[in-house]
Each structure stands twice: as C-alpha cells, then as structure tokens.
Scaffold this motif. Structure first.
Motif, PDB file in Angstrom:
ATOM      1  N   GLY A   7      30.684  37.815  18.005  1.00 58.42           N
ATOM      2  CA  GLY A   7      30.686  39.319  17.857  1.00 58.42           C
ATOM      3  C   GLY A   7      31.940  39.923  17.676  1.00 58.42           C
ATOM      4  N   HIS A  42      34.473  47.581  11.076  1.00 50.50           N
ATOM      5  CA  HIS A  42      34.275  48.870  10.951  1.00 50.50           C
ATOM      6  C   HIS A  42      35.540  49.263  10.250  1.00 50.50           C
ATOM      7  N   ASP A 106      18.101  41.435  16.005  1.00 47.15           N
ATOM      8  CA  ASP A 106      18.469  42.275  14.608  1.00 47.15           C
ATOM      9  C   ASP A 106      18.942  41.265  13.571  1.00 47.15           C
ATOM     10  N   LEU A 174      21.530  46.921  28.352  1.00 50.29           N
ATOM     11  CA  LEU A 174      22.247  47.921  28.841  1.00 50.29           C
ATOM     12  C   LEU A 174      22.422  48.820  27.615  1.00 50.29           C
ATOM     13  N   ARG A 182      33.898  53.902  21.242  1.00 45.76           N
ATOM     14  CA  ARG A 182      35.013  54.228  20.170  1.00 45.76           C
ATOM     15  C   ARG A 182      34.573  55.983  20.143  1.00 45.76           C
TER      16      ARG A 182
HETATM   17  P1  ATP Z   1      29.179  48.238  17.502  1.00 47.78           P
HETATM   18  O1  ATP Z   1      28.625  49.316  18.100  1.00 47.78           O
HETATM   19  O2  ATP Z   1      30.324  48.338  17.041  1.00 47.78           O
HETATM   20  O3  ATP Z   1      28.214  47.587  16.361  1.00 47.78           O
HETATM   21  P2  ATP Z   1      28.241  46.231  19.629  1.00 47.78           P
HETATM   22  O4  ATP Z   1      28.333  46.792  20.995  1.00 47.78           O
HETATM   23  O5  ATP Z   1      26.753  46.048  18.840  1.00 47.78           O
HETATM   24  O6  ATP Z   1      29.140  46.861  18.394  1.00 47.78           O
HETATM   25  P3  ATP Z   1      29.230  43.569  18.439  1.00 47.78           P
HETATM   26  O7  ATP Z   1      30.229  43.008  18.819  1.00 47.78           O
HETATM   27  O8  ATP Z   1      28.564  44.094  17.258  1.00 47.78           O
HETATM   28  O9  ATP Z   1      28.942  44.790  19.576  1.00 47.78           O
HETATM   29  O10 ATP Z   1      27.843  42.678  18.904  1.00 47.78           O
HETATM   30  C1  ATP Z   1      27.855  41.190  19.441  1.00 47.78           C
HETATM   31  C2  ATP Z   1      26.815  40.831  20.074  1.00 47.78           C
HETATM   32  O11 ATP Z   1      26.346  41.525  21.169  1.00 47.78           O
HETATM   33  C3  ATP Z   1      25.404  41.222  19.218  1.00 47.78           C
HETATM   34  O12 ATP Z   1      24.589  39.938  19.138  1.00 47.78           O
HETATM   35  C4  ATP Z   1      24.767  42.082  19.715  1.00 47.78           C
HETATM   36  O13 ATP Z   1      23.390  41.789  19.568  1.00 47.78           O
HETATM   37  C5  ATP Z   1      25.025  41.913  21.234  1.00 47.78           C
HETATM   38  N1  ATP Z   1      25.106  43.278  22.050  1.00 47.78           N
HETATM   39  C6  ATP Z   1      25.866  44.441  21.757  1.00 47.78           C
HETATM   40  N2  ATP Z   1      25.767  45.220  22.652  1.00 47.78           N
HETATM   41  C7  ATP Z   1      24.661  44.883  23.415  1.00 47.78           C
HETATM   42  C8  ATP Z   1      24.122  45.495  24.648  1.00 47.78           C
HETATM   43  N3  ATP Z   1      24.313  46.575  25.202  1.00 47.78           N
HETATM   44  N4  ATP Z   1      23.344  44.603  25.326  1.00 47.78           N
HETATM   45  C9  ATP Z   1      22.885  43.152  24.961  1.00 47.78           C
HETATM   46  N5  ATP Z   1      23.449  42.764  23.817  1.00 47.78           N
HETATM   47  C10 ATP Z   1      24.325  43.532  23.259  1.00 47.78           C
END
Ligand code: ATP
Length: 215
Positions: A7, A42, A106, A174, A182
């Motif tokens: 991520g 971003h 996704d 969650l 941010r």
């Molecule tokens: P942004 O909001 O900037 O797009 P994000 O919070 O979705 O970031 P990433 O670093 O893009 O975080 O996500 C890394 C991984 O964590 C991805 O596989 C995403 O599906 C998963 N992920 C992100 N938020 C959650 C959450 N609240 N619960 C479970 N998995 C999550």
C-alpha cells in the motif's frame, strides 16, 4: 506462510492495521509484511516522502511482533512492479515456503492492468480481501476467466502449497481511509482514534499534510 500487504500508507491507519492483524490470525501466518510502495500516488501538494511513510509504519508496528515492514520497494528508489518484488522475495525465502500477496477486491477486479499480472500466481498465492461496495460483477472478465481454476475454499489447501491459488477473505472494515485523514488535517480537524498515537505525533511534529503557508 508469509504474506505481503502492500500500500502507500500515506499515512498508515487503523483500517490497515486491524485488517493486518486479522490476516495473521485468519491465515495462521508466521509473518505479515507491510510493504510501502515507493511511488506516491497522490499528486496533491503538500505530500510526504517515501521515507516519512516508512517511518510512520515503523512507529505503528513497533510493538506488534507478527507485523513486519519490508522496505525493499522504498530502498530500490523508483517504481517497482509487484511481479519483480514477489520474484525477489521468492528467491529470498526459497521455493518451499508459502507466500501470499494480499490485495483488496477493488485491486483484484482490475488485476489485468498490472505488469505481467498472469505471472503473479507463478510465485505467490493471492489473498483477496473482500470490500463492501465492490460486487463481483465489477471484476474484469479476463481476470475472472484467469482465476476460475485457482479459487480455493479450504485454508488448508492454501497452506499446503507455496503459490498458485486464490483465496477470498472477509475482514472487518473500519470506515477509515488515508485520504480522509489527510483531508481532516488539511481542515485542521482532530484525527484522534483513526491511527496510532505515535503516528499522530509524528505527523504533528513534521507538519505533514498541512497546507503550505504562502511566503
Ligand atoms: P487512500 O485513501 O489514500 O487511497 P487507503 O487508506 O485506501 O489510501 P492504501 O495505502 O491505498 O490506503 O491501501 C493499502 C491497502 O489497504 C489496500 O489493499 C486497501 O484495500 C487496504 N485498506 C485501506 N483502507 C482499509 C480499511 N479501512 N480496511 C481494510 N483495508 C483497507
């Protein structure tokens, strides 16, 4: 079995960390490695550096033994393809050890846009985290066809092979995202209880995600 959870972690938050812990328990992992990507997705300014994202991750997992950080993509400095990273890891851990790449539904739905995506299961399993709001119908047909014979229902079958299979998992969701955090900071709002305190302090002392003050 070792699993990789990639991520941007910009910043890491309890949504990531809660699902990481649940993955360790649900899959009986010996280790889950959080792997921050080098490429910051971003483009909006101000933004964090890869090293800052890495430091926030270190603060977040410092007391959690089952969660490790793999900094190879950051240290490599430059965009890396998942297939190359997984091949690297495969060489490191040997042919016999189970290796799983965790992806959100996704991301899985458009896996066909990834570089050499069909080779991913030659080196690792895929563990697909179900996310509400992304029904199977949205999955690209090429991906569905490719995955058809790889799905597994029994965890034992996943644990008994080193790579090659796809397993679906439903974890707690969650309602937290890094973009929401941010936006809250940019808006001078309180971000308590969305991410670990150490990370909140780091963000504060480095003035991350705040609008630039015009000079
Ligand atoms: P942004 O909001 O900037 O797009 P994000 O919070 O979705 O970031 P990433 O670093 O893009 O975080 O996500 C890394 C991984 O964590 C991805 O596989 C995403 O599906 C998963 N992920 C992100 N938020 C959650 C959450 N609240 N619960 C479970 N998995 C999550």
């Amino acid at each position: 079995m070792i699993a990789i959870y990639g991520g941007t972690f910009d910043p890491v938050h309890f949504g990531h960390l809660r699902s990481a812990i649940e993955l360790v328990e649900a899959l009986g992992l010996s280790e889950l490695r959080l792997m921050p990507s080098f490429k910051p997705p971003h483009r909006d300014r101000p933004t964090t550096t890869p090293v800052q994202r890495l430091e926030m991750l270190r603060l977040a997992v410092s007391n959690t033994n089952s969660l490790r950080i793999d900094d190879r993509e950051i240290l490599r400095q430059g965009p890396s393809y998942t297939i190359d990273t997984l091949k690297d890891l495969r060489v490191e851990i040997g042919e016999e050890v189970g290796l799983a790449m965790v992806v959100g539904f996704d991301a899985f739905a458009k896996l066909n846009t990834w570089h050499r995506w069909e080779e991913l299961t030659d080196v690792a399993h895929l563990v697909v985290m179900e996310r509400p709001g992304f029904p199977a119908l949205q999955c690209h047909q090429t991906v569905l066809d490719w995955a058809e014979n790889k799905w597994l229902n029994r965890l034992e079958d996943l644990q008994n092979a080193a790579c090659g299979r796809i397993y679906r998992l439903r974890l707690s969701q969650l309602e937290i995202s890094a973009s929401f955090i941010r936006a809250q900071i940019a808006d001078n709002k309180n971000i308590n209880f969305l991410l670990p305190e150490g990370v909140i302090e780091y963000i504060g002392s480095n003035r991350l995600y705040r609008p630039l003050i015009p000079v």
